[in-house]
Design an enzyme around this catalytic site. Structure first.
Site, short mmCIF file in Angstrom:
data_model
loop_
_atom_site.label_atom_id
_atom_site.label_comp_id
_atom_site.label_asym_id
_atom_site.label_seq_id
_atom_site.Cartn_x
_atom_site.Cartn_y
_atom_site.Cartn_z
CG HIS A 60 -2.07 -0.99 1.04
ND1 HIS A 60 -2.93 -1.32 2.08
CD2 HIS A 60 -2.45 -1.74 -0.01
CE1 HIS A 60 -3.80 -2.22 1.64
NE2 HIS A 60 -3.53 -2.50 0.39
CB CYS A 64 4.46 16.06 -8.81
SG CYS A 64 3.54 17.29 -9.76
N1 APR Z 1 -2.72 -7.30 18.19
C1 APR Z 1 -3.48 -8.07 17.38
N2 APR Z 1 -4.48 -7.56 16.61
C2 APR Z 1 -4.69 -6.24 16.68
C3 APR Z 1 -3.94 -5.37 17.50
C4 APR Z 1 -2.91 -5.96 18.29
N3 APR Z 1 -2.14 -5.23 19.09
N4 APR Z 1 -4.41 -4.10 17.34
C5 APR Z 1 -5.42 -4.17 16.44
N5 APR Z 1 -5.60 -5.44 16.04
C6 APR Z 1 -6.52 -5.95 15.02
C7 APR Z 1 -7.84 -5.23 14.94
O1 APR Z 1 -8.78 -5.82 15.81
C8 APR Z 1 -8.23 -5.46 13.47
O2 APR Z 1 -8.91 -6.70 13.31
O3 APR Z 1 -5.88 -5.70 13.77
C9 APR Z 1 -6.87 -5.55 12.76
C10 APR Z 1 -6.55 -4.30 11.95
O4 APR Z 1 -7.47 -4.23 10.89
P1 APR Z 1 -7.64 -2.85 10.09
O5 APR Z 1 -7.75 -1.73 11.05
O6 APR Z 1 -8.73 -3.08 9.07
O7 APR Z 1 -6.23 -2.68 9.35
P2 APR Z 1 -5.75 -3.38 8.01
O8 APR Z 1 -6.27 -4.78 7.93
O9 APR Z 1 -4.28 -3.20 7.94
O10 APR Z 1 -6.46 -2.47 6.87
C11 APR Z 1 -6.11 -2.73 5.53
O11 APR Z 1 -7.31 -0.75 4.86
O12 APR Z 1 -7.83 1.47 5.16
C12 APR Z 1 -7.05 0.61 4.44
O13 APR Z 1 -5.01 1.11 3.45
C13 APR Z 1 -5.60 0.87 4.69
O14 APR Z 1 -3.77 -0.72 4.74
C14 APR Z 1 -5.06 -0.44 5.26
C15 APR Z 1 -6.09 -1.44 4.77
#
Ligand code: APR
Length: 243
Positions: free
Chosen positions: A116, A124
């Site tokens: 990502h 730019c």
């Molecule tokens: N340990 C384990 N799990 C965790 C922790 C932790 N310390 N903190 C948060 N989580 C879990 C959350 O419960 C959630 O299920 O990690 C997960 C994170 O999910 P998202 O917030 O959806 O993040 P991600 O999967 O990386 O999102 C993917 O979405 O918005 C776009 O580009 C953005 O790269 C991102 C993509």
């Protein structure tokens, strides 16, 4: 459970790790979809899409200026360090990350695929000039949306926004790694965003196993040979200790 995971990683080499925002929350960086996540405070349709950026770059830059500030003070945590240690010991082949914070590299991981993009630079939209983060942060002091030093058009952070294609080389390498993986270890991702969420199925289709370490369910838990509902830092540290 961690000992089962260690046995799976040892027996099903190579191990490829797929990380999401959940591995960086312990560095003080909010994730996206937890109740306290970024998208609970900021509407992704107004701050996370390329259409929103083109419509109102100043507004989206205000959001990113806050993120740059937060990311610039974050440090790698035990989870990042454990993955770097496992790579140095030959137990992890590569980390595919959805994160743009650069913390895997700062923890010492060498084979990192950023699907990502990253906050390391901005480019730019007109002439393609690439500007490093420190120059962007400096420019943000004077202008809410930093102009391109070459042609004056608006710069955009080199992170993938909704509605944009992922960097072809990165996602191509990620799919290749997922298909070659004996085990794909998913850590801290809700697996809600394609095409990255399709990687576990690629591994399984190619005969590999999937393991998931995450707080909260994902739509692909049914593919996991092992699923650990626990913190990324504590689980990966334990994995490094017993491996
Ligand atoms: N340990 C384990 N799990 C965790 C922790 C932790 N310390 N903190 C948060 N989580 C879990 C959350 O419960 C959630 O299920 O990690 C997960 C994170 O999910 P998202 O917030 O959806 O993040 P991600 O999967 O990386 O999102 C993917 O979405 O918005 C776009 O580009 C953005 O790269 C991102 C993509």
């Amino acid at each position: 459970m961690v000992s089962d995971l260690a046995a799976l990683v040892r027996e099903r080499q190579p191990c490829v790790v797929l990380t999401g925002a959940g591995i960086s929350t312990e560095s003080g960086i909010p994730d996206f979809r937890s109740p306290s996540g970024i998208w609970a405070e900021y509407d992704p349709m107004e701050y996370g899409t390329i259409a929103a950026f083109r419509r109102d770059p100043v507004k989206v830059w205000e959001f990113y200026a806050l993120r740059f500030q937060m990311l610039s003070t974050a440090e790698p945590n035990a989870g990042h360090l454990a993955l770097a240690d496992l790579e140095h010991r030959g137990l992890v082949e590569a980390v595919v990350t959805q994160n743009v914070d650069g913390l895997h590299q700062r923890a010492g991981s060498r084979a990192v695929v950023e699907v990502h993009g990253s906050i390391r630079s901005a480019s730019c939209l007109e002439c393609g000039e690439r500007v490093p983060l420190e120059d962007v942060v400096a420019a943000l002091q004077d202008a809410p949306a930093p102009p391109c030093p070459h042609c004056g058009a608006v710069l955009k952070p080199d992170v993938v926004m909704f509605g944009e294609l992922l960097p072809a080389a990165a996602i191509g390498r990620a799919v290749e790694l997922a298909r070659q993986a004996g085990v794909l270890l998913v850590v801290g991702s809700s697996l809600e965003v394609q095409p990255v969420a399709g990687l576990p199925a690629e591994t399984v289709a190619a005969g590999g196993a999937v393991a998931i370490v995450n707080r909260g369910a994902t739509p692909f838990d049914h593919l996991a040979a092992i699923r650990i509902e626990a913190g990324a830092g504590e689980t990966l540290s334990a994995l490094a200790r017993v491996s």
